[in-house]
Design a protein around this motif. Structure first.
Motif, PDB file in Angstrom:
ATOM      1  N   ASP A  69      55.135   3.196  49.339  1.00 26.93           N
ATOM      2  CA  ASP A  69      55.384   4.605  49.029  1.00 26.93           C
ATOM      3  C   ASP A  69      55.255   5.467  50.282  1.00 26.93           C
ATOM      4  O   ASP A  69      56.087   6.328  50.549  1.00 26.93           O
ATOM      5  N   THR A  70      54.203   5.234  51.039  1.00 26.14           N
ATOM      6  CA  THR A  70      54.004   6.047  52.250  1.00 26.14           C
ATOM      7  C   THR A  70      55.072   5.735  53.294  1.00 26.14           C
ATOM      8  O   THR A  70      55.509   6.637  54.016  1.00 26.14           O
ATOM      9  N   GLU A  71      55.519   4.492  53.378  1.00 26.75           N
ATOM     10  CA  GLU A  71      56.578   4.148  54.324  1.00 26.75           C
ATOM     11  C   GLU A  71      57.882   4.867  53.967  1.00 26.75           C
ATOM     12  O   GLU A  71      58.571   5.388  54.842  1.00 26.75           O
ATOM     13  N   GLU A  73      58.105   7.686  52.245  1.00 24.94           N
ATOM     14  CA  GLU A  73      57.875   9.110  52.518  1.00 24.94           C
ATOM     15  C   GLU A  73      58.080   9.417  53.997  1.00 24.94           C
ATOM     16  O   GLU A  73      58.687  10.430  54.345  1.00 24.94           O
ATOM     17  N   ASP A  74      57.574   8.541  54.856  1.00 23.14           N
ATOM     18  CA  ASP A  74      57.738   8.737  56.304  1.00 23.14           C
ATOM     19  C   ASP A  74      59.200   8.720  56.707  1.00 23.14           C
ATOM     20  O   ASP A  74      59.625   9.490  57.576  1.00 23.14           O
ATOM     21  N   PHE A  76      61.600   9.883  55.057  1.00 24.48           N
ATOM     22  CA  PHE A  76      62.190  11.147  54.655  1.00 24.48           C
ATOM     23  C   PHE A  76      61.418  12.333  55.188  1.00 24.48           C
ATOM     24  O   PHE A  76      61.454  13.427  54.639  1.00 24.48           O
ATOM     25  N   GLY A  78      58.141  12.763  55.359  1.00 22.60           N
ATOM     26  CA  GLY A  78      56.887  13.066  54.677  1.00 22.60           C
ATOM     27  C   GLY A  78      57.054  13.793  53.360  1.00 22.60           C
ATOM     28  O   GLY A  78      56.079  14.176  52.736  1.00 22.60           O
ATOM     29  N   GLU A  79      58.287  14.048  52.923  1.00 23.74           N
ATOM     30  CA  GLU A  79      58.513  14.727  51.651  1.00 23.74           C
ATOM     31  C   GLU A  79      59.459  13.907  50.781  1.00 23.74           C
ATOM     32  O   GLU A  79      60.566  13.606  51.191  1.00 23.74           O
ATOM     33  N   VAL A  80      58.976  13.576  49.609  1.00 20.66           N
ATOM     34  CA  VAL A  80      59.829  12.843  48.666  1.00 20.66           C
ATOM     35  C   VAL A  80      59.782  13.537  47.323  1.00 20.66           C
ATOM     36  O   VAL A  80      58.851  14.062  46.894  1.00 20.66           O
TER      37      VAL A  80
END
Length: 80
Positions: A69-71, A73-74, A76, A78-80
């Motif tokens: 999930d964090t990968e 988000e990064d 994009f 940091g915003e998903v």
């Protein structure tokens, strides 16, 4: 336990079913000529399955699943 004759069962079927549903009776016997020939009971409810589908028990969620999930988000910003 309740025993009713066929004529009463025909005319009061809804009432008899309500007795079973409300747990006032566990079994109701239907009689012909004073002799019980049929037994009415509730159909047992099956516990709801926690998971449905053909893949049940065949897939294991990887330990790093939440890390992805964090990968994403990064990727994009940091915003998903």
């Amino acid at each position: 336990m309740t025993q009713v004759n066929m004529l009463e069962a025909k005319s009061d079927l809804s009432k008899l079913v309500k007795l079973l549903e409300s747990k006032q009776e566990e079994v109701i016997y239907l009689a012909r000529n004073g002799k019980a020939v049929v037994q009415m009971t509730l159909i047992p409810k099956k516990p709801a399955s926690k998971r449905i589908g053909v893949a049940e028990g065949k897939f294991k969620v990887p330990d790093e699943f939440d890390k992805w999930d964090t990968e994403v988000e990064d990727m994009f910003g940091g915003e998903v």
